[in-house]
Scaffold this motif. Structure first.
Motif, PDB file in Angstrom:
ATOM      1  N   PHE A   1       0.785  -1.205   0.028  1.00 35.64           N
ATOM      2  CA  PHE A   1       0.014  -0.116   0.221  1.00 35.64           C
ATOM      3  C   PHE A   1       0.770   1.287  -0.097  1.00 35.64           C
ATOM      4  CE2 PHE A   1      -3.639  -2.887   1.454  1.00 35.64           C
ATOM      5  CZ  PHE A   1      -4.446  -2.442   0.507  1.00 35.64           C
ATOM      6  N   HIS A   2       2.044   1.177   0.465  1.00 39.14           N
ATOM      7  CA  HIS A   2       2.838   2.447   0.569  1.00 39.14           C
ATOM      8  C   HIS A   2       3.411   2.582  -0.714  1.00 39.14           C
ATOM      9  CE1 HIS A   2       5.982   5.163   1.930  1.00 39.14           C
ATOM     10  NE2 HIS A   2       6.839   4.597   1.598  1.00 39.14           N
ATOM     11  N   LEU A   3       3.886   1.616  -1.513  1.00 37.29           N
ATOM     12  CA  LEU A   3       4.245   1.615  -2.711  1.00 37.29           C
ATOM     13  C   LEU A   3       3.398   2.280  -3.613  1.00 37.29           C
ATOM     14  CD1 LEU A   3       6.538  -1.480  -3.375  1.00 37.29           C
ATOM     15  CD2 LEU A   3       7.264   1.112  -3.625  1.00 37.29           C
ATOM     16  N   LEU A   4       2.136   1.776  -3.427  1.00 36.00           N
ATOM     17  CA  LEU A   4       0.787   1.894  -4.313  1.00 36.00           C
ATOM     18  C   LEU A   4       0.417   3.675  -4.131  1.00 36.00           C
ATOM     19  CD1 LEU A   4      -1.419   1.034  -6.292  1.00 36.00           C
ATOM     20  CD2 LEU A   4      -2.820   0.865  -3.953  1.00 36.00           C
ATOM     21  N   ARG A   5       0.636   4.166  -3.103  1.00 40.61           N
ATOM     22  CA  ARG A   5       0.334   5.504  -2.817  1.00 40.61           C
ATOM     23  C   ARG A   5       1.332   6.343  -3.307  1.00 40.61           C
ATOM     24  NH1 ARG A   5      -0.390   3.844   2.917  1.00 40.61           N
ATOM     25  NH2 ARG A   5      -2.648   3.379   3.230  1.00 40.61           N
ATOM     26  N   LEU A   6       2.678   5.795  -3.572  1.00 43.08           N
ATOM     27  CA  LEU A   6       3.596   6.576  -4.097  1.00 43.08           C
ATOM     28  C   LEU A   6       3.555   6.423  -5.643  1.00 43.08           C
ATOM     29  CD1 LEU A   6       6.551   5.535  -1.958  1.00 43.08           C
ATOM     30  CD2 LEU A   6       5.201   7.894  -1.940  1.00 43.08           C
ATOM     31  N   ASN A   7       2.993   5.379  -6.359  1.00 49.87           N
ATOM     32  CA  ASN A   7       3.412   5.047  -7.769  1.00 49.87           C
ATOM     33  C   ASN A   7       1.910   4.880  -8.604  1.00 49.87           C
ATOM     34  OD1 ASN A   7       6.548   4.927  -7.789  1.00 49.87           O
ATOM     35  ND2 ASN A   7       5.798   3.459  -5.968  1.00 49.87           N
ATOM     36  N   PHE A   8       0.856   4.840  -7.804  1.00 52.24           N
ATOM     37  CA  PHE A   8      -0.093   4.516  -8.652  1.00 52.24           C
ATOM     38  C   PHE A   8      -0.584   5.300  -9.830  1.00 52.24           C
ATOM     39  CE2 PHE A   8      -2.284   7.755  -5.990  1.00 52.24           C
ATOM     40  CZ  PHE A   8      -3.462   8.240  -6.828  1.00 52.24           C
ATOM     41  N   ARG A   9      -0.275   6.363  -9.913  1.00 51.80           N
ATOM     42  CA  ARG A   9      -0.566   7.140 -11.259  1.00 51.80           C
ATOM     43  C   ARG A   9       0.406   6.952 -12.381  1.00 51.80           C
ATOM     44  NH1 ARG A   9      -1.330  13.609  -9.572  1.00 51.80           N
ATOM     45  NH2 ARG A   9      -3.332  13.351  -8.322  1.00 51.80           N
ATOM     46  N   SER A  10       1.459   6.201 -12.031  1.00 52.33           N
ATOM     47  CA  SER A  10       2.265   5.945 -13.089  1.00 52.33           C
ATOM     48  C   SER A  10       2.499   4.604 -13.233  1.00 52.33           C
ATOM     49  CB  SER A  10       3.900   6.478 -13.053  1.00 52.33           C
ATOM     50  OG  SER A  10       4.314   6.198 -11.852  1.00 52.33           O
ATOM     51  N   GLU A  11       2.037   3.643 -12.429  1.00 50.50           N
ATOM     52  CA  GLU A  11       2.397   2.144 -12.428  1.00 50.50           C
ATOM     53  C   GLU A  11       1.141   1.493 -12.095  1.00 50.50           C
ATOM     54  OE1 GLU A  11       4.751   0.757 -13.788  1.00 50.50           O
ATOM     55  OE2 GLU A  11       6.260   2.112 -13.918  1.00 50.50           O
ATOM     56  N   HIS A  12       0.600   0.815 -13.310  1.00 46.23           N
ATOM     57  CA  HIS A  12      -0.874   0.055 -13.189  1.00 46.23           C
ATOM     58  C   HIS A  12      -0.358  -1.378 -12.975  1.00 46.23           C
ATOM     59  CE1 HIS A  12      -2.441   3.797 -15.444  1.00 46.23           C
ATOM     60  NE2 HIS A  12      -1.660   4.166 -14.064  1.00 46.23           N
ATOM     61  N   ARG A  13       0.573  -2.009 -13.441  1.00 49.02           N
ATOM     62  CA  ARG A  13       0.864  -3.277 -13.184  1.00 49.02           C
ATOM     63  C   ARG A  13       1.162  -3.965 -11.822  1.00 49.02           C
ATOM     64  NH1 ARG A  13       5.588  -3.777 -16.775  1.00 49.02           N
ATOM     65  NH2 ARG A  13       6.230  -1.967 -15.411  1.00 49.02           N
ATOM     66  N   VAL A  14       0.725  -4.991 -11.653  1.00 47.95           N
ATOM     67  CA  VAL A  14       1.187  -5.954 -10.534  1.00 47.95           C
ATOM     68  C   VAL A  14       2.526  -6.186 -10.452  1.00 47.95           C
ATOM     69  CG1 VAL A  14       0.733  -7.990  -9.025  1.00 47.95           C
ATOM     70  CG2 VAL A  14      -1.372  -6.742 -10.128  1.00 47.95           C
ATOM     71  N   ILE A  15       2.974  -6.605 -11.800  1.00 44.67           N
ATOM     72  CA  ILE A  15       4.442  -6.914 -11.495  1.00 44.67           C
ATOM     73  C   ILE A  15       5.445  -5.935 -11.107  1.00 44.67           C
ATOM     74  CG2 ILE A  15       4.865  -6.045 -13.993  1.00 44.67           C
ATOM     75  CD1 ILE A  15       6.489  -8.826 -14.106  1.00 44.67           C
ATOM     76  N   PHE A  16       4.878  -4.752 -11.367  1.00 45.43           N
ATOM     77  CA  PHE A  16       5.757  -3.616 -10.914  1.00 45.43           C
ATOM     78  C   PHE A  16       6.251  -3.539  -9.437  1.00 45.43           C
ATOM     79  CE2 PHE A  16       6.225   0.792  -8.864  1.00 45.43           C
ATOM     80  CZ  PHE A  16       7.123   1.235  -9.026  1.00 45.43           C
ATOM     81  N   TYR A  17       4.900  -3.676  -8.738  1.00 48.74           N
ATOM     82  CA  TYR A  17       4.884  -3.710  -7.290  1.00 48.74           C
ATOM     83  C   TYR A  17       5.544  -5.216  -6.756  1.00 48.74           C
ATOM     84  CZ  TYR A  17       1.785   0.202  -7.844  1.00 48.74           C
ATOM     85  OH  TYR A  17       1.558   1.567  -8.441  1.00 48.74           O
ATOM     86  N   ALA A  18       5.275  -6.233  -7.604  1.00 43.59           N
ATOM     87  CA  ALA A  18       5.886  -7.281  -6.870  1.00 43.59           C
ATOM     88  C   ALA A  18       7.599  -7.520  -7.014  1.00 43.59           C
ATOM     89  CB  ALA A  18       5.472  -8.418  -7.998  1.00 43.59           C
ATOM     90  N   ASP A  19       7.984  -6.719  -8.245  1.00 46.39           N
ATOM     91  CA  ASP A  19       9.285  -6.770  -8.300  1.00 46.39           C
ATOM     92  C   ASP A  19      10.052  -5.767  -7.204  1.00 46.39           C
ATOM     93  OD1 ASP A  19       9.312  -8.167 -10.634  1.00 46.39           O
ATOM     94  OD2 ASP A  19       9.350  -6.692 -12.018  1.00 46.39           O
ATOM     95  N   ARG A  20       9.100  -4.497  -7.046  1.00 44.85           N
ATOM     96  CA  ARG A  20       9.900  -3.702  -5.853  1.00 44.85           C
ATOM     97  C   ARG A  20       9.983  -4.639  -4.749  1.00 44.85           C
ATOM     98  NH1 ARG A  20      10.583  -1.881 -10.251  1.00 44.85           N
ATOM     99  NH2 ARG A  20      10.803   0.211 -10.655  1.00 44.85           N
ATOM    100  N   LEU A  21       8.920  -5.559  -4.156  1.00 38.81           N
ATOM    101  CA  LEU A  21       8.952  -5.942  -3.179  1.00 38.81           C
ATOM    102  C   LEU A  21       9.645  -7.374  -3.032  1.00 38.81           C
ATOM    103  CD1 LEU A  21       4.834  -5.225  -2.457  1.00 38.81           C
ATOM    104  CD2 LEU A  21       6.760  -4.321  -1.305  1.00 38.81           C
ATOM    105  N   CYS A  22      10.373  -7.735  -4.245  1.00 39.17           N
ATOM    106  CA  CYS A  22      11.112  -8.816  -4.073  1.00 39.17           C
ATOM    107  C   CYS A  22      10.250 -10.248  -3.968  1.00 39.17           C
ATOM    108  CB  CYS A  22      12.287  -8.760  -3.424  1.00 39.17           C
ATOM    109  SG  CYS A  22      13.352  -7.168  -3.456  1.00 39.17           S
ATOM    110  N   VAL A  23       9.073 -10.207  -4.482  1.00 41.07           N
ATOM    111  CA  VAL A  23       8.188 -11.616  -4.546  1.00 41.07           C
ATOM    112  C   VAL A  23       7.662 -11.672  -6.030  1.00 41.07           C
ATOM    113  CG1 VAL A  23       7.825 -11.310  -2.258  1.00 41.07           C
ATOM    114  CG2 VAL A  23       6.271 -10.183  -3.837  1.00 41.07           C
ATOM    115  N   THR A  24       7.173 -12.587  -6.419  1.00 42.15           N
ATOM    116  CA  THR A  24       6.460 -12.890  -7.456  1.00 42.15           C
ATOM    117  C   THR A  24       5.121 -12.415  -7.598  1.00 42.15           C
ATOM    118  OG1 THR A  24       5.547 -15.114  -6.931  1.00 42.15           O
ATOM    119  CG2 THR A  24       7.901 -15.072  -7.743  1.00 42.15           C
TER     120      THR A  24
END
Length: 307
Positions: A182-205
């Motif tokens: 949720f922290h990453l989402l608040r920072l990036n939701f306007r530019s990043e809509h893909r689940v894979i972006f958040y998974a990569d930043r969180l180091c999980v699949t």
């Protein structure tokens, strides 16, 4: 037959009532707004979504806009203070607070308050009433929204120990992952809509992130991303005069046409149609969409399953 209160102020997004419930025992209605009830004196019993709650001056009742409520009984001396806010204010506030708090409020709407929380509720109501009576109408909405968020954050801190006790089935690691998402989402939701972006930043699949989010919150990461984008789109369309093309760019869509298809998929109307009639109950449509996609979601809230 369920009645709705459509006479409450739609332009200012709030109303302030200082009275008891009045007549109408057993009559069902849907408030259409977030309603917070602070009993002042006497006792009453209220049925909220088929469950009965007893109210007295030590309690607070938090009603969701689409709740179905009816007064079951009421002492002659019962009175209360009511605060009502638009669903949009609730959605904006909950975007800034842990998502599980929202689920907890839905499944546990009646709270017995200690002395500190009762004083907080009284202060919240007093400030709310003061802002409602201000002559500067152009700042009322922002002040009310900020005050509501402050109250929710303080209430969230009050409920934290309760939330933690209710989480035996949720690991610390899972809660940490959800919080970081949720922290990453608040920072990036306007530019990043893909689940894979958040998974990569969180180091999980993406699959693991989806399992944890679905198991903790009850919906998928993609639904949360879409819901966040949809709420921001509503705010920009309602509260700014930016062209739709510019809003599309701000929210990171490839073009206006793609943004229009996204908006229509969520709300079943175009951005232009919403801007022409911003009082349409599109938030209910969003809730209904989630209900269709996840029919077990409300049942999970009722049964008290952890989010």
């Amino acid at each position: 037959m369920i009645k709705t209160y459509k006479d409450w102020d739609k332009e200012l997004y709030f109303c302030c009532v200082k009275s008891g419930f009045g007549e109408g025992l057993g009559e069902k209605f849907m408030p259409g707004k977030v309603v917070i009830v602070f009993p002042d004196s006497g006792e009453a019993k209220v049925m909220l979504n088929e469950k009965v709650y007893s109210l007295n001056p030590s309690q607070m009742l938090f009603m969701h806009p689409h709740s179905v409520v009816s007064l079951q009984s009421c002492s002659k001396d019962f009175s209360c203070r009511l605060i009502a806010l638009t669903p949009a204010m609730q959605e904006t506030a909950f975007m800034q607070i842990e998502f599980s708090f929202f689920g907890m409020i839905l499944r546990q709407p009646c709270w017995t308050l200690d002395d500190d929380m009762k004083r907080l509720g009284q202060s919240f109501y007093t400030m709310f009433e003061h802002i409602c009576n201000m002559s500067q109408t152009d700042v009322k909405t922002d002040l009310i929204s900020d005050l509501f968020l402050l109250f929710l954050r303080m209430f969230y801190e009050y409920t934290k120990p309760i939330i933690q006790k209710e989480r035996p089935s949720t690991t610390v690691m899972s809660r940490s992952l959800v919080g970081r998402f949720f922290h990453l989402l608040r920072l990036n939701f306007r530019s990043e809509h893909r689940v894979i972006f958040y998974a990569d930043r969180l180091c999980v699949t993406p699959k693991y992130l989806g399992q944890v989010i679905r198991g903790t919150v009850g919906v998928t990461p993609k639904d949360i991303i879409d819901r966040t984008l949809a709420m921001e789109a509503l705010n920009l369309l309602r509260h700014t005069d930016k062209p739709i093309q510019e809003i599309s760019d701000i929210l990171g869509f490839v073009d206006q046409s793609y943004f229009g298809r996204f908006f229509k998929r969520i709300f079943d109307l175009s951005p232009m149609q919403f801007r022409a009639n911003p009082n349409m109950d599109v938030l209910k449509q969003l809730d209904d969409m989630l209900d269709v996609k996840y029919p077990d979601l409300k049942e999970a809230w009722k049964s008290g399953r952890e989010f």
